[in-house]
Design a protein around this motif. Structure first.
Motif, PDB file in Angstrom:
ATOM      1  N   GLY A  28     -11.336   3.258  64.324  1.00  0.00           N
ATOM      2  CA  GLY A  28     -11.694   4.596  63.705  1.00  0.00           C
ATOM      3  C   GLY A  28     -11.509   4.281  62.318  1.00  0.00           C
ATOM      4  N   HIS A  31      -8.667   8.665  56.641  1.00  0.00           N
ATOM      5  CA  HIS A  31      -9.222   9.391  55.255  1.00  0.00           C
ATOM      6  C   HIS A  31      -7.882   9.932  54.610  1.00  0.00           C
ATOM      7  CE1 HIS A  31     -12.813   9.464  57.107  1.00  0.00           C
ATOM      8  NE2 HIS A  31     -12.488   9.734  58.471  1.00  0.00           N
ATOM      9  N   THR A  52      -5.775  11.688  57.138  1.00  0.00           N
ATOM     10  CA  THR A  52      -6.205  11.960  58.662  1.00  0.00           C
ATOM     11  C   THR A  52      -6.464  10.662  59.076  1.00  0.00           C
ATOM     12  OG1 THR A  52      -7.042  14.212  57.969  1.00  0.00           O
ATOM     13  CG2 THR A  52      -7.805  12.972  59.966  1.00  0.00           C
ATOM     14  N   GLU A  54      -8.740   9.276  62.043  1.00  0.00           N
ATOM     15  CA  GLU A  54      -9.902   9.676  62.874  1.00  0.00           C
ATOM     16  C   GLU A  54     -10.143   8.590  63.859  1.00  0.00           C
ATOM     17  OE1 GLU A  54     -14.463  11.957  62.678  1.00  0.00           O
ATOM     18  OE2 GLU A  54     -13.526  11.112  60.912  1.00  0.00           O
ATOM     19  N   ASP A  56     -12.614   6.813  66.719  1.00  0.00           N
ATOM     20  CA  ASP A  56     -13.996   7.167  67.077  1.00  0.00           C
ATOM     21  C   ASP A  56     -14.051   7.044  69.063  1.00  0.00           C
ATOM     22  OD1 ASP A  56     -14.770   6.967  64.565  1.00  0.00           O
ATOM     23  OD2 ASP A  56     -15.206   4.818  64.830  1.00  0.00           O
ATOM     24  N   ASP A  60     -10.951   7.056  71.450  1.00  0.00           N
ATOM     25  CA  ASP A  60     -10.127   8.355  71.258  1.00  0.00           C
ATOM     26  C   ASP A  60      -9.533   8.711  72.778  1.00  0.00           C
ATOM     27  OD1 ASP A  60     -12.596   9.142  72.598  1.00  0.00           O
ATOM     28  OD2 ASP A  60     -12.803  11.110  71.453  1.00  0.00           O
ATOM     29  N   ARG A 121      -2.536  17.234  65.701  1.00  0.00           N
ATOM     30  CA  ARG A 121      -3.606  16.636  66.344  1.00  0.00           C
ATOM     31  C   ARG A 121      -4.649  17.441  66.667  1.00  0.00           C
ATOM     32  NH1 ARG A 121      -4.258  13.582  71.723  1.00  0.00           N
ATOM     33  NH2 ARG A 121      -6.198  13.476  72.000  1.00  0.00           N
ATOM     34  N   ASN A 124      -9.816  14.130  68.099  1.00  0.00           N
ATOM     35  CA  ASN A 124      -9.642  12.765  67.866  1.00  0.00           C
ATOM     36  C   ASN A 124      -9.140  12.348  66.297  1.00  0.00           C
ATOM     37  OD1 ASN A 124     -11.980  13.644  66.311  1.00  0.00           O
ATOM     38  ND2 ASN A 124     -13.006  11.620  66.408  1.00  0.00           N
ATOM     39  N   ARG A 125      -8.681  13.482  65.924  1.00  0.00           N
ATOM     40  CA  ARG A 125      -8.118  13.539  64.464  1.00  0.00           C
ATOM     41  C   ARG A 125      -6.884  13.590  64.397  1.00  0.00           C
ATOM     42  NH1 ARG A 125     -12.170  13.604  60.645  1.00  0.00           N
ATOM     43  NH2 ARG A 125     -11.108  14.783  59.020  1.00  0.00           N
TER      44      ARG A 125
END
Length: 158
Positions: A28, A31, A52, A54, A56, A60, A121, A124-125
């Motif tokens: 992932g 950010h 964040t 993230e 993928d 995930d 959460r 997936n973030r």
């Protein structure tokens, strides 16, 4: 492209081996509020800029069961770092030092490690309080932070 600063007195670089020993799957991206590595803080303990993580697909699916952990250990690839400096002269130290005695992002394998506070959460973030890497940094792995085994009472430093 890695950021290169002029060498400081006492710094040494090495020629890196041509062959790579292992492969890594980036799972992932991170950010953050920092556009470039030079914008990143050296310490995030007193920072509150949200970030964040993230993860993928299909990685995930590995997030199952992380609910309830207040902190995670994030491992990430500092893709914009130099890899050839083996002795560095940080501005906060009077003398040069070997890379393995420093927390510098400039190292043969530019792996970043941070204990991050989980704020929440959504799928997936994972929202976290702060992290010390540039926006878009590739994520290598996540692990739960366990105070019972990850905190070492009486640890020393020079």
């Amino acid at each position: 492209m890695p950021e290169f600063k002029p060498p400081r007195p006492g710094e040494r670089s090495i020629e890196l081996p041509r062959a790579i020993d292992a492969g890594i799957y980036f799972i992932g991206r991170i950010h953050s509020a920092y556009p470039t590595p030079s914008d990143c803080p050296k310490n995030t303990l007193e920072r509150n800029e949200p970030a964040t993580i993230e993860v993928d697909a299909p990685f995930d699916q590995g997030l199952a069961g992380i609910e309830g952990f207040s902190h995670l250990i994030a491992l990430y690839w500092l893709d914009k770092s130099r890899r050839d400096l083996i002795v560095q002269h940080p501005s906060h130290r009077p003398e040069p030092a070997g890379v393995f005695s420093l927390r510098s992002p400039v190292r043969p394998n530019p792996i970043g490690l941070s204990v991050v506070e989980v704020l929440g959460r959504e799928d997936n973030r994972i929202r976290i309080r702060a992290i010390d890497c540039a926006d878009g940094t590739p994520l290598i792995d996540l692990k739960p932070y366990l105070a019972s085994s990850d905190a070492v009472a009486g640890a020393r430093r020079p």
